[in-house]
Design an enzyme around this catalytic site. Structure first.
Site, short mmCIF file in Angstrom:
data_model
loop_
_atom_site.label_atom_id
_atom_site.label_comp_id
_atom_site.label_asym_id
_atom_site.label_seq_id
_atom_site.Cartn_x
_atom_site.Cartn_y
_atom_site.Cartn_z
N GLU A 25 0.83 -1.20 0.00
CA GLU A 25 0.00 0.00 0.00
C GLU A 25 0.87 1.25 0.00
OE1 GLU A 25 -3.99 -0.62 2.39
OE2 GLU A 25 -2.28 -1.30 3.61
N GLU A 77 -7.90 6.13 10.40
CA GLU A 77 -8.32 6.87 11.59
C GLU A 77 -7.39 8.07 11.84
OE1 GLU A 77 -8.12 3.60 11.21
OE2 GLU A 77 -9.64 2.56 12.41
N LYS A 102 -11.79 4.31 1.91
CA LYS A 102 -10.66 3.58 1.33
C LYS A 102 -11.25 2.50 0.41
CE LYS A 102 -6.34 1.37 2.74
NZ LYS A 102 -5.51 0.94 3.89
#
Length: 123
Positions: A25, A77, A102
């Site tokens: 990612e 978060e 996301k």
């Protein structure tokens, strides 16, 4: 300050960034979609037709995108907190509601969306 429910809302800001727990990612990046709504007393701006007495939504959008693009974090978060801090930094902002989506989250089952939503006010 008088209680107000006036809001300026930006929906669906799309940002390519490198957040996430997994190395792929961070390396490949992915799209994040941001919704932000700020509570602002809009009476003075409306009464005087004066941009200086409100939150400029174009500047807010640019600041939010810049905040999402900068240094990677593991959690959406944390990203939501960062965006809320940016929104609350605009003079006149009383409260900020932020949702970080996301849509390409690494989940092994079919899904439509993954999102975290927070609401923060001035300290």
């Amino acid at each position: 300050m008088a209680d107000t429910r006036d809001r300026i809302t930006l929906t669906g800001l799309r940002v390519r960034a490198h957040h996430g727990v997994f190395e792929f990612e961070r390396e490949q990046g992915q799209e994040f979609v941001i919704d932000v709504s700020v509570v602002v007393d809009l009476r003075a701006a409306a009464s005087d037709d004066d941009l200086a007495k409100t939150v400029h939504y174009g500047e807010l959008a640019e600041a939010v995108v810049a905040a999402v693009e900068r240094d990677p974090v593991d959690l959406i978060e944390t990203l939501a907190e960062r965006v809320a801090d940016v929104a609350l930094g605009f003079p006149g902002t009383i409260e900020a509601a932020v949702t970080v989506h996301k849509p390409q989250a690494p989940i092994t089952v079919p899904f439509a969306d993954v999102a975290v939503s927070i609401v923060r006010g001035r300290a």
